[in-house]
Design an enzyme around this catalytic site. Sequence first.
Site, short mmCIF file in Angstrom:
data_model
loop_
_atom_site.label_atom_id
_atom_site.label_comp_id
_atom_site.label_asym_id
_atom_site.label_seq_id
_atom_site.Cartn_x
_atom_site.Cartn_y
_atom_site.Cartn_z
CB CYS A 149 -7.00 -19.70 -6.25
SG CYS A 149 -7.86 -21.02 -7.14
N1 LIG Z 1 -13.33 -18.65 -6.93
C1 LIG Z 1 -12.03 -18.48 -6.75
O1 LIG Z 1 -11.47 -18.82 -5.72
C2 LIG Z 1 -11.19 -17.90 -7.86
C3 LIG Z 1 -9.84 -17.67 -7.63
C4 LIG Z 1 -9.04 -17.13 -8.63
C5 LIG Z 1 -9.61 -16.83 -9.86
N2 LIG Z 1 -10.92 -17.08 -10.07
C6 LIG Z 1 -11.46 -16.77 -11.40
O2 LIG Z 1 -12.33 -15.65 -11.30
C7 LIG Z 1 -13.36 -15.79 -12.27
C8 LIG Z 1 -14.71 -15.71 -11.53
O3 LIG Z 1 -14.74 -16.80 -10.62
P1 LIG Z 1 -15.92 -17.01 -9.60
O4 LIG Z 1 -15.46 -18.03 -8.65
O5 LIG Z 1 -16.40 -15.70 -9.09
O6 LIG Z 1 -17.03 -17.64 -10.57
P2 LIG Z 1 -18.61 -17.62 -10.40
O7 LIG Z 1 -18.95 -17.55 -8.96
O8 LIG Z 1 -19.14 -18.72 -11.24
O9 LIG Z 1 -19.02 -16.20 -11.05
C9 LIG Z 1 -18.90 -15.91 -12.42
C10 LIG Z 1 -19.58 -14.57 -12.71
O10 LIG Z 1 -19.56 -14.33 -14.12
C11 LIG Z 1 -20.91 -14.16 -14.60
N3 LIG Z 1 -21.00 -14.73 -15.95
C12 LIG Z 1 -21.04 -16.02 -16.32
N4 LIG Z 1 -21.11 -16.15 -17.67
C13 LIG Z 1 -21.10 -14.88 -18.15
C14 LIG Z 1 -21.15 -14.33 -19.45
N5 LIG Z 1 -21.22 -15.10 -20.54
N6 LIG Z 1 -21.12 -12.97 -19.58
C15 LIG Z 1 -21.06 -12.16 -18.49
N7 LIG Z 1 -21.02 -12.65 -17.21
C16 LIG Z 1 -21.04 -13.97 -17.06
C17 LIG Z 1 -21.75 -14.92 -13.61
O11 LIG Z 1 -23.08 -14.50 -13.65
P3 LIG Z 1 -24.23 -15.60 -13.38
O12 LIG Z 1 -23.85 -16.29 -12.11
O13 LIG Z 1 -25.48 -14.79 -13.25
O14 LIG Z 1 -24.18 -16.50 -14.57
C18 LIG Z 1 -21.05 -14.54 -12.32
O15 LIG Z 1 -21.39 -13.21 -11.95
C19 LIG Z 1 -13.17 -17.15 -12.97
O16 LIG Z 1 -12.49 -16.95 -14.18
C20 LIG Z 1 -12.29 -17.90 -11.98
O17 LIG Z 1 -11.49 -18.88 -12.59
C21 LIG Z 1 -11.75 -17.58 -9.11
#
Ligand SMILES: NC(=O)c1ccc[n+]([C@@H]2O[C@H](COP(=O)([O-])OP(=O)(O)OC[C@H]3O[C@@H](n4cnc5c(N)ncnc54)[C@H](OP(=O)(O)O)[C@@H]3O)[C@@H](O)[C@H]2O)c1
Length: 337
Positions: A149
Amino acid sequence: MLKVGVVGATGYAGEEVIKILVRHKGVKITELSAVIDKEEPISSIFPAFKGLLDLMCYKPDPEKMSGNVDIVFLALPHKVSMNVAPVFLKAKKSVIDLSADYRLDQDVYKIWYGIEHKDKGNIASAVYGLPELYHDRIKDAKLIANPGCYPTGAILGIAPMLSAKAIDKGSIIIDSKSGVTGAGRKPDLALSFSEVNENLKAYKVNEHQHKPEINKILSQVAGENIDVIFTPHLIPMNRGILSTIYMKLNKPLDTKGVIDMYRKFYSGRPFVRIYDEGKLPQIRDVVFSNYCDIGLKVTGNTLIAVACIDNLKKGAAGQAVQNMNIMAGLDETEGLI
Ligand SMILES: NC(=O)c1ccc[n+]([C@@H]2O[C@H](COP(=O)([O-])OP(=O)(O)OC[C@H]3O[C@@H](n4cnc5c(N)ncnc54)[C@H](OP(=O)(O)O)[C@@H]3O)[C@@H](O)[C@H]2O)c1
């Protein structure tokens, strides 16, 4: 109709990918998975999807899932994606990974993420999914490393100047402010309401893990090594990133001249909007959209660029869908405007 899956469907980024895809004309969501206690329809987990998408969300089983998708979005934490992506790639499915796992070279990854990469063989074939710079490579990619991001807004705010060799390469300072969804949905004391509300703080000053990603891409644009100064801040908002970027000009230019350069550089790119002289973007101009808005001002020999994005759209899910559209030969803006 393209069959699409989302792994990590219950996270902020995964939910946002689904929100875009349910209204997308060229795809059908066929598979959803996440680490959940109980397998249930996504519309039970997120009632906003009731009547729009009642598909079951299963516990992760990439082998099984790969039989029922053409393309998959991995909205997983870094260090997790690299265990899952190879399963889909082996089954000849396209992968758009939203984590940092395929954005860096393996040695740099080990330094910044603290572990040995587990899928070194696929790193070289990953294309950095910033369409404004790599559109032609994205078209033919099987594995997209969707940008972080902070890097999205920062790189777009700087690239035209480095490409034109119009700034001192050692002078780039990026001051970014992000809303709290940028850190994901998992619980964390530092991200709780009373810690964040009515507060503003800098963190990981010039040692945030997005710094090597910004440096890598800007070095490719410049054709020489770039090392920026990067300070992120957390602000009490849900969504949005505003980056104020300072650059020293190495030739005389005024604001109008710089605006013309940026408009030429991003000509034909539907999601970058360059503001007129005297106007600067605010987060409210881009929130819930896939736009990156940029305002510019020259003062003395310093250029100040202000770049705004929604971290979950242009900074994550929106950009991921933009990449999917390009890979699938669809209109780049489908589902995003
Ligand atoms: N948030 C942002 O603004 C943003 C921007 C750019 C990129 N990203 C990237 O996008 C990715 C997701 O971010 P997010 O913000 O959506 O994170 P998040 O809200 O913490 O969601 C992570 C997801 O992955 C699942 N998960 C966690 N551990 C896992 C495992 N071992 N196996 C399978 N699924 C698993 C979680 O399930 P549970 O919750 O049930 O554990 C949840 O569905 C990250 O790599 C982040 O760096 C995020």
